[in-house]
Design an enzyme around this catalytic site. Structure first.
Site, PDB file in Angstrom:
ATOM      1  CG  ASP A 115       5.493   3.342   1.190  1.00 29.09           C
ATOM      2  OD1 ASP A 115       5.829   4.208   2.245  1.00 29.09           O
ATOM      3  OD2 ASP A 115       4.390   3.186   0.547  1.00 29.09           O
TER       4      ASP A 115
ATOM      5  CE  LYS B 228       0.536   4.586   8.408  1.00 33.96           C
ATOM      6  NZ  LYS B 228       0.430   3.883   7.121  1.00 33.96           N
TER       7      LYS B 228
ATOM      8  CE1 TYR C  60      -3.819   2.465   0.517  1.00 37.63           C
ATOM      9  CE2 TYR C  60      -2.562   3.166   2.304  1.00 37.63           C
ATOM     10  CZ  TYR C  60      -3.700   3.446   1.509  1.00 37.63           C
ATOM     11  OH  TYR C  60      -4.610   4.590   1.532  1.00 37.63           O
TER      12      TYR C  60
HETATM   13  C1  LIG Z   1       0.185   4.389   5.829  1.00 31.78           C
HETATM   14  C2  LIG Z   1       0.782   4.038   4.808  1.00 31.78           C
HETATM   15  C3  LIG Z   1       0.739   4.894   3.338  1.00 31.78           C
HETATM   16  C4  LIG Z   1      -0.281   6.032   3.355  1.00 31.78           C
HETATM   17  O1  LIG Z   1      -0.038   7.053   4.450  1.00 31.78           O
HETATM   18  P1  LIG Z   1      -0.988   8.070   4.782  1.00 31.78           P
HETATM   19  O2  LIG Z   1      -0.371   9.285   5.764  1.00 31.78           O
HETATM   20  O3  LIG Z   1      -2.174   7.327   5.205  1.00 31.78           O
HETATM   21  O4  LIG Z   1      -1.460   8.740   3.542  1.00 31.78           O
HETATM   22  C5  LIG Z   1       1.627   4.830   2.392  1.00 31.78           C
HETATM   23  N1  LIG Z   1       2.853   3.954   2.371  1.00 31.78           N
HETATM   24  C6  LIG Z   1       2.667   2.996   3.505  1.00 31.78           C
HETATM   25  C7  LIG Z   1       3.693   1.931   3.430  1.00 31.78           C
HETATM   26  C8  LIG Z   1       1.778   3.048   4.455  1.00 31.78           C
HETATM   27  O5  LIG Z   1       1.937   2.182   5.635  1.00 31.78           O
END
Ligand SMILES: *Cc1c(COP(=O)(O)O)cnc(C)c1O
Length: 428
Positions: free
Chosen positions: A239, A267, A144
């Site tokens: 990511d 995060k 994601y």
């Molecule tokens: C949570 C998450 C996102 C998206 O971040 P948001 O602040 O919710 O837009 C993207 N990549 C990874 C790996 C994530 O865990």
């Protein structure tokens, strides 16, 4: 435990907010029932609107690595708020957090702050496309990267053809530039690259996957991606929105000693306020406006409250590197305890862990990619989720989510959790 007031509040919310929530994962769609409304949180615990106390294993889906309402973060936000909450002009604070982040993370010279992980990944891909002058990207099924169009893609008709949209509103035109690969499958990636010679700008990957449960990379997988990228003029985007400042001060690049070209954060870097960031070496970052041609902007980017929270969080982690070891030990302790009671109760399961991330999959086979994660028994997970909730333990309301261990959790909390899992798994 009673959830009368939460149920009432949810009914009210549903009238004015689609599905009653501002992010779909908060709804209990996968497990049934209605979401719990939080009143406050401190350390390892959530306190809900009905007066229940819950041990929290989601921690705002990752940010609260030191527990809720961590005092230095709270103080930093309060102090900054008194001085004005947004200016749309540069502040010294932005340079301070940027310099600290650059010093903690390997292989980055410059960092740009945005407001969410979604924005970070979206901007990183645009930057990679601008820099390489190529259009296509490769992403992995089950990873994601936020909800921007290029990432809401599912497998197309053939493995080598392009993906197709997995949400209405994503155009076929966008989908054709995202190729979908299998996590932990280098062969698959090599085939995609071969079939799209000199067309791929970037491979974006969660270097430790956390959005299909926790799935660590197989030995050699990330090294192989690095090599394929280097050999083919492709930028490797890590990511690290979930893993950054969590698995090590320098994220997975440091933990597994692999170099990415662009790294995305979110995060933990915001300490619980809305922050994302992306970073790279100088020649790539200088491609961004106002220095370079790739446009990217934000009214609230680098917001003083968000930067104050993030800086206090990074300072805490930077000055106490032993925390990552402590977290890993707690995770291992919890995993061993869960393993023991589930085995004793004849439950079919697989536990994946790395650092402070852990997930319990209700399937016997190793969980290494989206397909194997999807094989888990969701009926068992539902019983597990609601059973734990009754015992005062909150895990994510979906089998596809990782649990996050925080520094605030005590070994008593972990023992309590293991006993609860023993009790609940006897009812499967
Ligand atoms: C949570 C998450 C996102 C998206 O971040 P948001 O602040 O919710 O837009 C993207 N990549 C990874 C790996 C994530 O865990």
């Amino acid at each position: 435990m009673l959830y009368k007031r939460s149920s009432q509040l949810f009914a009210e919310a549903e009238k004015v907010i689609p599905g009653g929530v501002n992010s779909p994962v908060r709804a209990f769609k996968a497990v049934g029932g209605t979401p719990i409304f939080v009143k406050s949180a401190k350390g390892a615990y959530l306190y809900d609107e009905d007066g229940n106390r819950l041990i929290d294993y989601i921690n705002s889906w990752g940010p609260m690595i030191l527990g809720h309402a961590y005092e230095p973060v709270v103080q930093a936000v309060i102090e900054k708020a008194k001085l004005g909450t947004s200016f749309g002009m540069p502040t010294e604070l932005e340079t301070q957090i940027a310099a600290l982040a650059v010093s903690m993370v390997p292989n980055i010279d410059k960092i740009r702050f945005v407001n969410s992980g979604t924005e970070a990944c979206m901007s990183a891909v645009r930057l990679a496309r601008g820099f390489t002058k190529r259009d296509k990207i490769i992403k992995f099924a089950g990873c994601y990267h936020g909800h921007s169009d290029s990432f809401l893609i599912q497998a197309g008709s053939g493995a080598i053809t392009f993906g197709s949209p997995n949400s209405p509103g994503v155009t076929a035109g966008t989908a054709k530039d995202t190729l979908l690969a299998k996590y932990n499958d280098l062969e698959n990636v090599a085939t995609l690259i071969e079939a799209n010679k000199n067309e791929i700008a970037a491979i974006i990957v969660e270097p430790v996957a956390g959005n299909m449960g926790c799935i660590p990379p197989n030995k050699g997988f990330l090294e192989g991606l690095r090599q394929l990228c280097t050999d083919n003029g492709i930028l490797l985007i890590f990511d690290e929105v979930m893993t950054g400042f969590r698995l090590a001060a320098g994220g997975v690049q440091e933990l597994l000693n692999i170099t990415a070209d662009i790294v995305c954060f979110g995060k933990v870097i915001g300490g619980g306020l809305p922050v994302g960031a992306f970073a790279a070496r100088e020649e790539i970052m200088n491609y961004l406006a106002p220095l370079g041609p790739v446009y990217q902007a934000g009214t609230l980017s680098g917001n003083p409250l968000a930067m104050a929270a993030g800086l206090a969080m990074l300072q805490a982690l930077d000055s106490d590197r032993a925390i990552f070891q402590r977290l890993e030990e707690k995770t291992a302790y919890l995993a061993a305890g869960i393993d023991k009671v589930l085995k004793a109760n004849n439950v079919v399961f697989t536990i994946n862990t790395i650092g402070s991330m852990i997930s319990v999959h209700f399937d016997a086979a190793p969980v290494v990619d989206f397909q194997t994660a999807a094989n888990g028994d969701n009926e068992t997970f539902k019983k597990f989720f609601h059973g734990l909730l009754k015992e005062g333990i909150y895990i994510a309301p979906s089998a596809y989510e990782t649990w996050f261990i925080t520094d605030a959790l005590t070994y008593e909390d972990l023992d309590f959790t293991i006993r609860a899992i023993d009790k609940v798994s006897k009812t499967f």
